[in-house]
Design an enzyme around this catalytic site. Structure first.
Site, PDB file in Angstrom:
ATOM      1  N   LYS A   1      91.527 -25.416  50.286  1.00  0.00           N
ATOM      2  CA  LYS A   1      92.844 -25.429  49.643  1.00  0.00           C
ATOM      3  C   LYS A   1      93.046 -26.720  48.845  1.00  0.00           C
ATOM      4  O   LYS A   1      92.628 -27.784  49.287  1.00  0.00           O
ATOM      5  CB  LYS A   1      93.898 -25.335  50.750  1.00  0.00           C
ATOM      6  CG  LYS A   1      95.242 -24.834  50.327  1.00  0.00           C
ATOM      7  CD  LYS A   1      96.172 -24.722  51.525  1.00  0.00           C
ATOM      8  CE  LYS A   1      96.377 -26.052  52.203  1.00  0.00           C
ATOM      9  NZ  LYS A   1      97.414 -26.039  53.246  1.00  0.00           N
TER      10      LYS A   1
ATOM     11  N   LYS B   1      97.308 -32.407  49.050  1.00  0.00           N
ATOM     12  CA  LYS B   1      97.719 -33.780  48.763  1.00  0.00           C
ATOM     13  C   LYS B   1      96.817 -34.775  49.468  1.00  0.00           C
ATOM     14  O   LYS B   1      96.664 -35.905  49.027  1.00  0.00           O
ATOM     15  CB  LYS B   1      99.138 -34.009  49.289  1.00  0.00           C
ATOM     16  CG  LYS B   1     100.238 -33.306  48.543  1.00  0.00           C
ATOM     17  CD  LYS B   1     101.539 -33.467  49.331  1.00  0.00           C
ATOM     18  CE  LYS B   1     102.691 -32.741  48.688  1.00  0.00           C
ATOM     19  NZ  LYS B   1     103.797 -32.502  49.624  1.00  0.00           N
TER      20      LYS B   1
ATOM     21  N   LYS C   1      95.188 -29.751  61.027  1.00  0.00           N
ATOM     22  CA  LYS C   1      95.685 -31.122  60.836  1.00  0.00           C
ATOM     23  C   LYS C   1      95.314 -32.031  61.997  1.00  0.00           C
ATOM     24  O   LYS C   1      95.041 -33.216  61.807  1.00  0.00           O
ATOM     25  CB  LYS C   1      97.202 -31.130  60.637  1.00  0.00           C
ATOM     26  CG  LYS C   1      97.619 -30.682  59.258  1.00  0.00           C
ATOM     27  CD  LYS C   1      99.022 -31.165  58.917  1.00  0.00           C
ATOM     28  CE  LYS C   1      99.432 -30.735  57.522  1.00  0.00           C
ATOM     29  NZ  LYS C   1     100.819 -31.063  57.222  1.00  0.00           N
TER      30      LYS C   1
HETATM   31  P1  AMP Z   1     103.723 -29.172  51.273  1.00  0.00           P
HETATM   32  O1  AMP Z   1     103.157 -30.058  50.234  1.00  0.00           O
HETATM   33  O2  AMP Z   1     102.765 -28.925  52.394  1.00  0.00           O
HETATM   34  O3  AMP Z   1     105.072 -29.570  51.740  1.00  0.00           O
HETATM   35  O4  AMP Z   1     103.913 -27.773  50.571  1.00  0.00           O
HETATM   36  C1  AMP Z   1     105.027 -27.450  49.773  1.00  0.00           C
HETATM   37  C2  AMP Z   1     104.921 -26.025  49.255  1.00  0.00           C
HETATM   38  O5  AMP Z   1     103.764 -25.898  48.415  1.00  0.00           O
HETATM   39  C3  AMP Z   1     104.753 -24.987  50.380  1.00  0.00           C
HETATM   40  O6  AMP Z   1     105.482 -23.824  50.031  1.00  0.00           O
HETATM   41  C4  AMP Z   1     103.284 -24.700  50.360  1.00  0.00           C
HETATM   42  O7  AMP Z   1     102.953 -23.408  50.830  1.00  0.00           O
HETATM   43  C5  AMP Z   1     102.956 -24.840  48.875  1.00  0.00           C
HETATM   44  N1  AMP Z   1     101.543 -25.218  48.691  1.00  0.00           N
HETATM   45  C6  AMP Z   1     100.932 -26.338  49.130  1.00  0.00           C
HETATM   46  N2  AMP Z   1      99.627 -26.353  48.779  1.00  0.00           N
HETATM   47  C7  AMP Z   1      99.415 -25.195  48.102  1.00  0.00           C
HETATM   48  C8  AMP Z   1      98.262 -24.606  47.469  1.00  0.00           C
HETATM   49  N3  AMP Z   1      97.084 -25.230  47.454  1.00  0.00           N
HETATM   50  N4  AMP Z   1      98.418 -23.413  46.859  1.00  0.00           N
HETATM   51  C9  AMP Z   1      99.623 -22.767  46.836  1.00  0.00           C
HETATM   52  N5  AMP Z   1     100.734 -23.264  47.413  1.00  0.00           N
HETATM   53  C10 AMP Z   1     100.643 -24.456  48.042  1.00  0.00           C
END
Ligand code: AMP
Ligand code: TRP
Length: 345
Positions: A207, A210, A115
């Site tokens: 990956k 967002k 990041k």
């Molecule tokens: P975040 O959007 O970073 O707050 O992520 C929220 C949840 O979604 C966390 O448990 C992440 O590990 C999961 N997550 C985010 N991106 C992915 C992805 N590409 N594949 C699987 N899980 C994800």
């Protein structure tokens, strides 16, 4: 909430479009765990601001993640949904953990490196200390089970290290206060199934995220049927037909990703998916994939939109959740302060 069911905690950042990775990696697990656990699901707004957020958009995104949780099937009455900043213990315990956690531990965090990129000197202090706040989120409730996507595994290991160091640094005081042998339990990551790491639709080695500037890399939970169809149609693949067995996916990250997504959405294994589609062309498989994705996400997107039409209802759910979260956190925060020698009321 019952006293003897294991406690689950997890969080999602309100930083923009929720996507299929969030849904399959985290939110579906949140929904399933409700049956046998007491769950706290947190919209982690304090994590979001480690990178600058437009205040109006942040407000909108906090409500939207809340609405998506409910639309996906989380019950805010049987369990707890709240936004992190409403419960002051998160920031307080994070400060204490800033003093327990080590620079060397945080220096190893790959998410910070990704990041912050080349501009490390310009990253916020909060972005660097982010994993300490995450440990505080979980341990403020002595939660033992943490459903997350694969990318959070390293952060969970750090949470365990912090819990362990706290328990041993203050072992004598913990015993003297009669707070038991392990003050903080070591939280267990729950990372399982065919889609713990959903990849970009345009690059099977990156990956799904967002923050990717191209919307074609991800399926958003709010995408309509036509958009989902178009994104899967344009998703990158290779010229070979689908293999009939999992071993044939090796070295084919795009194929592996789509098979994993299908398996997770259809509640099948990758092996079963390949038995069904092996030998076939991607075009037919992509059509099946679109169908199951639209079937699953369509109603959730529609319900999220409906809930977003009544922001005061969403706000009352968050406010009620925070009151109930506070009630669990307050005694644990007080014991934590007493353990380290801070005077409390
Ligand atoms: P975040 O959007 O970073 O707050 O992520 C929220 C949840 O979604 C966390 O448990 C992440 O590990 C999961 N997550 C985010 N991106 C992915 C992805 N590409 N594949 C699987 N899980 C994800
Ligand atoms: N760091 C997680 C992410 O970016 C979100 C998060 C914050 C979290 N606090 C948490 C996840 C506590 C699990 C438990 O995805």
């Amino acid at each position: 909430m019952s006293a003897n069911r294991p406690r689950v905690f997890s969080g999602v950042q309100p930083t923009g479009n929720l996507h299929l990775g969030n849904y399959l990696g985290a939110i579906t697990k949140f929904v399933a765990l409700q049956e046998n656990h007491d769950c706290l699901y947190c919209v982690v707004d304090l994590h979001a601001i480690t990178v600058w957020q437009d205040p109006k958009e942040l407000e909108h995104n906090i409500r939207e993640v809340t609405a998506a949780f409910i639309a996906a099937g989380i019950d805010p009455e049987a369990h707890i949904i709240f936004n992190q900043s409403r419960v002051s213990g998160h920031a307080e315990l994070a400060w204490i953990f800033n003093c327990v956690s080590r620079m060397g531990w945080l220096n190893r965090m790959t998410q910070f490196k990704e990041k912050a990129g080349k501009h490390r000197e310009n990253a916020s202090v909060g972005l660097f200390a982010y994993p300490n706040l995450m440990a505080a989120d979980i341990l403020l409730y002595r939660a033992t089970h943490v459903p997350v996507g694969d990318d959070q595994k390293q952060h969970l290991e750090l949470s365990r290290d912090i819990a362990q160091k706290f328990n041993s640094d203050f072992a004598e005081s913990i015993a003297a206060h009669g707070f038991g042998e392990t003050f903080f339990p070591l939280p267990e990551p729950l990372i399982a199934g065919p889609a713990t790491r959903v990849m970009s639709l345009r690059d099977g080695t990156a990956k799904m995220s967002k923050s990717d500037p191209s919307d074609m890399t991800r399926i958003n939970m709010m995408d309509d049927a036509d958009t989902i169809a178009q994104k899967f149609r344009k998703a990158r693949t290779d010229p070979e037909p689908l293999p009939s067995e999992e071993i044939g996916l090796e070295g084919r990250p795009e194929a592996e990703n789509l098979v994993g997504i299908y398996a997770a959405l259809a509640a099948k294994s990758k092996a079963e998916t390949l038995t069904e589609f092996g030998g076939g062309q991607f075009s037919a498989f992509k059509q099946a994939l679109t169908e199951v994705a639209v079937e699953t996400l369509g109603p959730i997107g529609a319900e999220t939109k409906r809930l977003m039409d009544d922001p005061s209802h969403i706000d009352s759910i968050l406010s009620d959740g925070a009151v109930r979260a506070h009630a669990i956190a307050d005694p644990i925060m007080r014991e934590t302060k007493q353990t380290i020698g801070l005077l409390t009321d």
